[in-house]
Design a protein around this motif. Sequence first.
Motif, PDB file in Angstrom:
ATOM      1  N   LEU A   1       0.837  -1.200   0.000  1.00  0.00           N
ATOM      2  CA  LEU A   1       0.000   0.000   0.000  1.00  0.00           C
ATOM      3  C   LEU A   1       0.871   1.248   0.000  1.00  0.00           C
ATOM      4  O   LEU A   1       1.972   1.254   0.560  1.00  0.00           O
ATOM      5  CB  LEU A   1      -0.899   0.013   1.241  1.00  0.00           C
ATOM      6  CG  LEU A   1      -1.766  -1.232   1.466  1.00  0.00           C
ATOM      7  CD1 LEU A   1      -2.561  -1.084   2.759  1.00  0.00           C
ATOM      8  CD2 LEU A   1      -2.702  -1.452   0.286  1.00  0.00           C
ATOM      9  N   ARG A   2       0.368   2.300  -0.625  1.00  0.00           N
ATOM     10  CA  ARG A   2       1.087   3.571  -0.599  1.00  0.00           C
ATOM     11  C   ARG A   2       0.864   4.245   0.753  1.00  0.00           C
ATOM     12  O   ARG A   2      -0.273   4.494   1.165  1.00  0.00           O
ATOM     13  CB  ARG A   2       0.619   4.486  -1.726  1.00  0.00           C
ATOM     14  CG  ARG A   2       1.131   4.077  -3.098  1.00  0.00           C
ATOM     15  CD  ARG A   2       1.038   5.236  -4.082  1.00  0.00           C
ATOM     16  NE  ARG A   2       1.822   6.382  -3.651  1.00  0.00           N
ATOM     17  CZ  ARG A   2       3.128   6.526  -3.893  1.00  0.00           C
ATOM     18  NH1 ARG A   2       3.798   5.599  -4.548  1.00  0.00           N
ATOM     19  NH2 ARG A   2       3.763   7.621  -3.472  1.00  0.00           N
ATOM     20  N   LYS A   3       1.963   4.534   1.412  1.00  0.00           N
ATOM     21  CA  LYS A   3       1.866   5.086   2.760  1.00  0.00           C
ATOM     22  C   LYS A   3       1.301   6.497   2.758  1.00  0.00           C
ATOM     23  O   LYS A   3       0.571   6.873   3.674  1.00  0.00           O
ATOM     24  CB  LYS A   3       3.247   5.052   3.413  1.00  0.00           C
ATOM     25  CG  LYS A   3       3.793   3.642   3.567  1.00  0.00           C
ATOM     26  CD  LYS A   3       5.255   3.674   3.961  1.00  0.00           C
ATOM     27  CE  LYS A   3       5.817   2.272   3.980  1.00  0.00           C
ATOM     28  NZ  LYS A   3       7.268   2.275   4.255  1.00  0.00           N
ATOM     29  N   ASP A   4       1.636   7.270   1.731  1.00  0.00           N
ATOM     30  CA  ASP A   4       1.107   8.629   1.704  1.00  0.00           C
ATOM     31  C   ASP A   4      -0.410   8.632   1.547  1.00  0.00           C
ATOM     32  O   ASP A   4      -1.106   9.467   2.128  1.00  0.00           O
ATOM     33  CB  ASP A   4       1.778   9.462   0.607  1.00  0.00           C
ATOM     34  CG  ASP A   4       1.695   8.835  -0.784  1.00  0.00           C
ATOM     35  OD1 ASP A   4       1.140   7.721  -0.919  1.00  0.00           O
ATOM     36  OD2 ASP A   4       2.196   9.463  -1.743  1.00  0.00           O
ATOM     37  N   GLU A   5      -0.944   7.670   0.788  1.00  0.00           N
ATOM     38  CA  GLU A   5      -2.397   7.581   0.648  1.00  0.00           C
ATOM     39  C   GLU A   5      -3.039   7.181   1.972  1.00  0.00           C
ATOM     40  O   GLU A   5      -4.066   7.753   2.376  1.00  0.00           O
ATOM     41  CB  GLU A   5      -2.768   6.572  -0.436  1.00  0.00           C
ATOM     42  CG  GLU A   5      -4.271   6.446  -0.654  1.00  0.00           C
ATOM     43  CD  GLU A   5      -4.642   5.443  -1.740  1.00  0.00           C
ATOM     44  OE1 GLU A   5      -5.850   5.304  -1.998  1.00  0.00           O
ATOM     45  OE2 GLU A   5      -3.732   4.808  -2.304  1.00  0.00           O
ATOM     46  N   LEU A   6      -2.452   6.182   2.643  1.00  0.00           N
ATOM     47  CA  LEU A   6      -2.986   5.781   3.941  1.00  0.00           C
ATOM     48  C   LEU A   6      -2.949   6.938   4.930  1.00  0.00           C
ATOM     49  O   LEU A   6      -3.922   7.192   5.643  1.00  0.00           O
ATOM     50  CB  LEU A   6      -2.184   4.604   4.510  1.00  0.00           C
ATOM     51  CG  LEU A   6      -2.300   3.264   3.802  1.00  0.00           C
ATOM     52  CD1 LEU A   6      -1.380   2.250   4.472  1.00  0.00           C
ATOM     53  CD2 LEU A   6      -3.729   2.750   3.812  1.00  0.00           C
ATOM     54  N   ALA A   7      -1.833   7.629   4.979  1.00  0.00           N
ATOM     55  CA  ALA A   7      -1.676   8.729   5.932  1.00  0.00           C
ATOM     56  C   ALA A   7      -2.726   9.805   5.714  1.00  0.00           C
ATOM     57  O   ALA A   7      -3.210  10.417   6.672  1.00  0.00           O
ATOM     58  CB  ALA A   7      -0.269   9.322   5.821  1.00  0.00           C
ATOM     59  N   SER A   8      -3.114  10.025   4.451  1.00  0.00           N
ATOM     60  CA  SER A   8      -4.099  11.070   4.166  1.00  0.00           C
ATOM     61  C   SER A   8      -5.484  10.704   4.688  1.00  0.00           C
ATOM     62  O   SER A   8      -6.332  11.585   4.859  1.00  0.00           O
ATOM     63  CB  SER A   8      -4.165  11.331   2.654  1.00  0.00           C
ATOM     64  OG  SER A   8      -4.757  10.227   1.969  1.00  0.00           O
ATOM     65  N   HIS A   9      -5.734   9.412   4.935  1.00  0.00           N
ATOM     66  CA  HIS A   9      -7.028   8.975   5.445  1.00  0.00           C
ATOM     67  C   HIS A   9      -7.039   8.795   6.968  1.00  0.00           C
ATOM     68  O   HIS A   9      -8.100   8.601   7.555  1.00  0.00           O
ATOM     69  CB  HIS A   9      -7.434   7.639   4.804  1.00  0.00           C
ATOM     70  CG  HIS A   9      -7.856   7.754   3.375  1.00  0.00           C
ATOM     71  ND1 HIS A   9      -6.952   7.846   2.336  1.00  0.00           N
ATOM     72  CD2 HIS A   9      -9.090   7.798   2.813  1.00  0.00           C
ATOM     73  CE1 HIS A   9      -7.617   7.931   1.191  1.00  0.00           C
ATOM     74  NE2 HIS A   9      -8.893   7.905   1.444  1.00  0.00           N
ATOM     75  N   LEU A  10      -5.877   8.822   7.594  1.00  0.00           N
ATOM     76  CA  LEU A  10      -5.801   8.591   9.033  1.00  0.00           C
ATOM     77  C   LEU A  10      -6.065   9.875   9.799  1.00  0.00           C
ATOM     78  O   LEU A  10      -5.672  10.956   9.375  1.00  0.00           O
ATOM     79  CB  LEU A  10      -4.414   8.055   9.407  1.00  0.00           C
ATOM     80  CG  LEU A  10      -4.090   6.625   8.942  1.00  0.00           C
ATOM     81  CD1 LEU A  10      -2.610   6.329   9.158  1.00  0.00           C
ATOM     82  CD2 LEU A  10      -4.961   5.613   9.689  1.00  0.00           C
TER      83      LEU A  10
END
Length: 240
Positions: A133-142
């Motif tokens: 998974l792309r970490k930047d995408e996950l971080a934007s949803h957290l």
Amino acid sequence: MKIAIVTAMPEETGAVLQGAHQKKKGMVNGRHTCRCSITGHEIMLVEAGMGLLNAGWAATLAAEDKPDLIISAGFGGGVVAGLSVGEVVMAEQVLQWDGTGFEEVAVGFYGRNSAADAMALPRGCFITGDGILRKDELASHLTNANKPVVEMETAAVARVAAGNGIPFLGIRAISDAWDEELSFSINEFCDDTMRIRPAKVLATILKRPSIIPQLIRLARNSKAAAASLGKAMERLLKQI
């Protein structure tokens, strides 16, 4: 205590078993198993292979042994700044990423994670996805996730443990930091059972030699993570 441990890869298995005695290795449906003793505990380890499907199968096999505790152990990636390579984190929350959002997994944590407190280990939110998974995408949803760690198996193991009324622990050593976005798909390296195959790795490298520096860096980081995981697991099993 009778403890089941689910890992995904040989490097994780080797780290967990470095202090094991009386090893009895086996194979079930093409997956490696090991019964042994570690710090006086009766251990059943199942090396599942990567991903939710493999982890769920392995946890189901482990649950049939009626253990007192199931542990999901392995490597993970930091999602935001604050976790460095080799740092070990224990799960206090488990989320599953479905591609657009998170589903929280109901978990029956062992001792309310008293082991993490006794070992002075940080607690974190484990985010399980069935692929890189792309970490930047996950971080934007957290929003309020504490020390998020991304990996590929914990949610499946936790669900099986909860479904069987077995206490659960998740433990991960960081093998890639938050600012390391992986530039390849895990499917490029794996067969249909989500196991890494050297021939596929070589074929991918030949097609995209630009990934070689990252692979070298990840191999070095995985070695550091394995050393940390091995030490943490030995401490954990002495503590519980």
